[in-house]
Design an enzyme around this catalytic site. Structure first.
Site, mmCIF file in Angstrom:
data_model
loop_
_atom_site.group_PDB
_atom_site.id
_atom_site.type_symbol
_atom_site.label_atom_id
_atom_site.label_comp_id
_atom_site.label_asym_id
_atom_site.label_seq_id
_atom_site.Cartn_x
_atom_site.Cartn_y
_atom_site.Cartn_z
ATOM 1 N N HIS A 113 0.837 -1.201 0.000
ATOM 2 C CA HIS A 113 0.000 0.000 0.000
ATOM 3 C C HIS A 113 0.875 1.255 0.000
ATOM 4 O O HIS A 113 1.816 1.375 0.788
ATOM 5 C CB HIS A 113 -0.900 0.042 1.238
ATOM 6 C CG HIS A 113 -1.990 -0.985 1.246
ATOM 7 N ND1 HIS A 113 -2.793 -1.213 0.153
ATOM 8 C CD2 HIS A 113 -2.423 -1.822 2.218
ATOM 9 C CE1 HIS A 113 -3.670 -2.151 0.455
ATOM 10 N NE2 HIS A 113 -3.465 -2.549 1.695
ATOM 11 N N ASP A 146 -2.854 16.325 -17.113
ATOM 12 C CA ASP A 146 -2.553 15.348 -16.071
ATOM 13 C C ASP A 146 -2.198 13.997 -16.687
ATOM 14 O O ASP A 146 -2.394 13.753 -17.877
ATOM 15 C CB ASP A 146 -3.750 15.169 -15.138
ATOM 16 C CG ASP A 146 -3.916 16.343 -14.183
ATOM 17 O OD1 ASP A 146 -2.948 17.106 -14.037
ATOM 18 O OD2 ASP A 146 -4.999 16.482 -13.601
ATOM 19 N N LYS A 190 -5.484 2.659 -1.958
ATOM 20 C CA LYS A 190 -6.589 2.438 -1.030
ATOM 21 C C LYS A 190 -6.486 3.292 0.217
ATOM 22 O O LYS A 190 -7.504 3.619 0.833
ATOM 23 C CB LYS A 190 -6.647 0.963 -0.619
ATOM 24 C CG LYS A 190 -6.912 0.008 -1.768
ATOM 25 C CD LYS A 190 -7.028 -1.428 -1.310
ATOM 26 C CE LYS A 190 -8.305 -1.666 -0.529
ATOM 27 N NZ LYS A 190 -8.534 -3.116 -0.306
ATOM 28 N N HIS A 191 -5.270 3.641 0.656
ATOM 29 C CA HIS A 191 -5.138 4.246 1.976
ATOM 30 C C HIS A 191 -4.453 5.605 1.967
ATOM 31 O O HIS A 191 -4.087 6.117 3.025
ATOM 32 C CB HIS A 191 -4.431 3.279 2.919
ATOM 33 C CG HIS A 191 -5.181 1.987 3.060
ATOM 34 N ND1 HIS A 191 -6.521 1.955 3.340
ATOM 35 C CD2 HIS A 191 -4.796 0.696 2.923
ATOM 36 C CE1 HIS A 191 -6.930 0.692 3.386
ATOM 37 N NE2 HIS A 191 -5.907 -0.080 3.124
ATOM 38 N N TRP A 319 -13.328 -2.573 8.203
ATOM 39 C CA TRP A 319 -12.005 -3.195 8.233
ATOM 40 C C TRP A 319 -11.417 -2.980 9.628
ATOM 41 O O TRP A 319 -11.243 -1.853 10.078
ATOM 42 C CB TRP A 319 -11.079 -2.590 7.178
ATOM 43 C CG TRP A 319 -9.648 -3.048 7.290
ATOM 44 C CD1 TRP A 319 -8.613 -2.386 7.882
ATOM 45 C CD2 TRP A 319 -9.117 -4.305 6.829
ATOM 46 N NE1 TRP A 319 -7.467 -3.131 7.810
ATOM 47 C CE2 TRP A 319 -7.743 -4.311 7.173
ATOM 48 C CE3 TRP A 319 -9.658 -5.408 6.173
ATOM 49 C CZ2 TRP A 319 -6.900 -5.390 6.880
ATOM 50 C CZ3 TRP A 319 -8.827 -6.478 5.878
ATOM 51 C CH2 TRP A 319 -7.457 -6.462 6.216
ATOM 52 N N ASP A 343 -14.393 -9.002 -5.564
ATOM 53 C CA ASP A 343 -15.449 -8.924 -4.552
ATOM 54 C C ASP A 343 -16.786 -8.599 -5.235
ATOM 55 O O ASP A 343 -17.369 -9.443 -5.850
ATOM 56 C CB ASP A 343 -15.102 -7.891 -3.492
ATOM 57 C CG ASP A 343 -13.926 -8.327 -2.621
ATOM 58 O OD1 ASP A 343 -13.507 -9.500 -2.726
ATOM 59 O OD2 ASP A 343 -13.422 -7.507 -1.844
ATOM 60 N N ASP A 350 -15.258 -7.829 7.027
ATOM 61 C CA ASP A 350 -13.879 -8.022 6.574
ATOM 62 C C ASP A 350 -12.887 -7.803 7.713
ATOM 63 O O ASP A 350 -12.667 -6.672 8.157
ATOM 64 C CB ASP A 350 -13.589 -7.050 5.425
ATOM 65 C CG ASP A 350 -12.438 -7.512 4.553
ATOM 66 O OD1 ASP A 350 -11.507 -8.146 5.080
ATOM 67 O OD2 ASP A 350 -12.479 -7.237 3.344
#
Length: 542
Positions: A113, A146, A190-191, A319, A343, A350
């Site tokens: 990640h 971009d 994701k984070h 999560w 998924d 989860d």
């Protein structure tokens, strides 16, 4: 929140005005007749408890951002950011400006990640609390120069980013009735603070001096989010993720390191690139009355082309949370993309402890109704929910410990299995008091996975084979009008369209259930539960 009672007494609240329509940065900003013009001029002021920052309706702040750092109100005297005047909501069109550098300061729960890099955020609250933001619109589109939209290193973007790092516990951050659209972030990350609304907690520079970075009293209510990626709403990934490595999460760990008093309600999330609403590292979060429409839009091999890692998304899920409660939500059209999204379910318990899904409505989701995901998804309960015309499978226990599935109704399309997995094996489940209806004209056969699944007091309709187990019934469904549930939207859920799932007077399901310990107090329709338990979601008397 910081102890600021003396500051509150000394500070005289001020109202500031900002207008892109008729403002001027040489004005004092203290009246509607003398507003500032730019957000830069507005946020250059010092703010204290009770201050109000008002943006004129009809204003478009193009290429601007509203960033606050180390600004503190209180729950009794919050700093309010809101609209004034008449017309459409004031809109912050950031378009890649509003850059800041994100760094968790530690490796995350998976080293793949991304944990540091530049982010563009329309609104940023960095070590701020006692803040209430309402009636603001934001967008953050990509510009022609971009990177290509599906580049793995594309800029991360946020509508509203909130960060805790060097101010201990941040209290009372309330976001209401925001309009957040076209946040074109990086679908792979994701984070990072990446998507519509994203809360994070970074490692403090000096934890001994400032305390653990975390949140208490988060409210996200009545917001409209559309075309945002990766996430719709996410609260609150933390640098303290290594504290949450046990199967069962202790109350001490959840309260000390997790976000507390988190409420996410009455929001509409349409077509997020990935997941719609996720709570992360929270203690007893409440997620209710939300609508998710079309989650997982970009979780496919075209939009998500440069990596196989992380090409997974469900709609509404926790999560590493303790006792998360999801209720009265509606989820539909979650995308599976023919298996390219691994998924694709409406709901996903989860790697969390004590997740409860109750009184929810799932329909027309390509990846199924519920996944119970992984060896650390412990103490999962799924009760008094309705699934209508979901695809792939109703329940997907993926290498998971035992989950408890009771008093639900599954109205199934012909040929869709009740149980399946997207992992190595089907985890154990206890299936009690459910009504399972295969909606086709001809009965179908199912693999009930009886080696790992316990069935008790369920009613099966439309199947050639019925699993063994005490109290199981086979016959007509005894429902008034199944399959007639409606579809919600920005105005709210369609839970009030589900009377077709009430029991008929002569239904086989009446009083044919088994009592389940530690259940809820009410059924799907608000009837008080008694010891005479019926199968399904309706416990009302004849």
């Amino acid at each position: 929140m910081k102890t600021i009672s003396n500051i509150e007494e000394a500070h005289v609240p001020v109202t500031y005005y900002c207008s892109a329509v008729c403002g001027n940065d040489t004005n004092d900003g203290l009246s509607p007749e003398q507003p500032f013009q730019s957000l830069q001029a507005l946020v250059a002021r010092s703010f204290g408890p009770g201050d109000r920052l008002l943006l004129e309706r009809g204003s478009v702040f193009c290429g601007e951002a509203l960033h606050l750092k180390n600004v503190h109100g209180s729950d009794q005297a919050p700093i309010v950011i809101d609209a004034y005047g008449n017309g459409p909501l004031p809109c912050i069109q950031t378009n890649g400006s509003g850059l800041w550098f994100q760094d968790y300061g530690v490796e995350l729960d998976n080293p793949l990640h991304r944990r540091r890099g530049y982010v563009s955020s329309s609104i940023l609250l960095y070590d701020c609390d006692g803040i209430e933001i309402s009636h603001i619109a934001v967008s953050n589109r990509r510009l022609p120069f971009d990177a290509v939209y599906n580049d793995i290193d594309a800029m991360n973007r946020t509508g509203v980013a909130v960060v805790a790092q060097n101010a201990g516990t941040l209290h009372h951050i309330h976001l209401r009735e925001l309009d957040i659209r076209h946040i074109h972030g990086n679908v792979y990350d994701k984070h990072m603070n990446n998507g519509g609304i994203y809360f994070t907690a970074f490692k403090p520079a000096d934890e001994a001096a400032t305390g653990i970075s975390r949140y208490d009293d988060i409210l996200i209510e009545g917001c409209y989010l559309e075309d945002v990626y990766r996430w719709g709403i996410a609260v609150a990934y933390t640098a303290y993720c290594e504290k949450f490595t046990t199967l069962e999460i202790s109350d001490e760990v959840a309260m000390r390191y997790g976000a507390t008093r988190v409420r996410i309600r009455n929001n509409y999330v349409k077509d997020p690139g990935g997941d719609a609403i996720t709570t992360m590292y929270c203690d007893r979060p409440l997620i209710e009355y939300n609508v998710s429409d079309g989650a997982g839009q970009q979780i496919n091999k075209t939009d998500y082309a440069q990596s196989d890692f992380g090409r997974v998304a469900a709609a509404v899920w926790p999560w590493k949370c303790k006792n998360a409660l999801f209720q009265f939500n509606e989820v539909f059209h979650t995308r599976y993309h023919g298996g390219e999204n691994q998924d694709g379910q409406a709901f996903d318990a989860d790697w969390s402890d004590g997740t409860i899904y109750q009184y929810n409505y799932s329909h027309d989701n390509e990846g199924g109704c519920l996944m119970v995901c992984g060896v650390e998804a412990v103490n999962t309960v799924f009760r008094y929910n309705i699934s209508q015309n979901d695809d792939r499978a109703m329940i997907l226990p993926a290498d998971s410990p035992v989950a408890y599935i009771y008093n639900n109704i599954f109205y199934m399309k012909p040929g869709v299995p009740f149980l399946a997995t997207n992992s190595e094996f089907v985890g154990p489940t206890v299936i009690q008091n459910n009504i399972l209806v295969s909606a086709g004209d001809a009965p179908v056969q199912q693999n009930w996975f009886e080696d790992v699944t316990q069935y008790q007091n369920n009613l099966f309709c439309g199947f050639t084979n019925v699993p063994s187990g005490n109290g199981n019934l086979s016959g007509t469904h005894g429902l008034k009008a199944p399959g007639t549930g409606g579809t919600g939207g920005a105005d709210g859920t369609a839970l009030d369209t589900l009377d077709g799932y009430r029991l008929t007077t002569d239904s086989l399901a009446r009083n044919a259930g088994i009592e389940v310990p530690d259940t809820c107090a009410y059924d799907f329709f608000g009837n008080v539960l008694t010891k005479q338990i019926s199968i399904g979601v309706d416990q009302g008397e004849i």
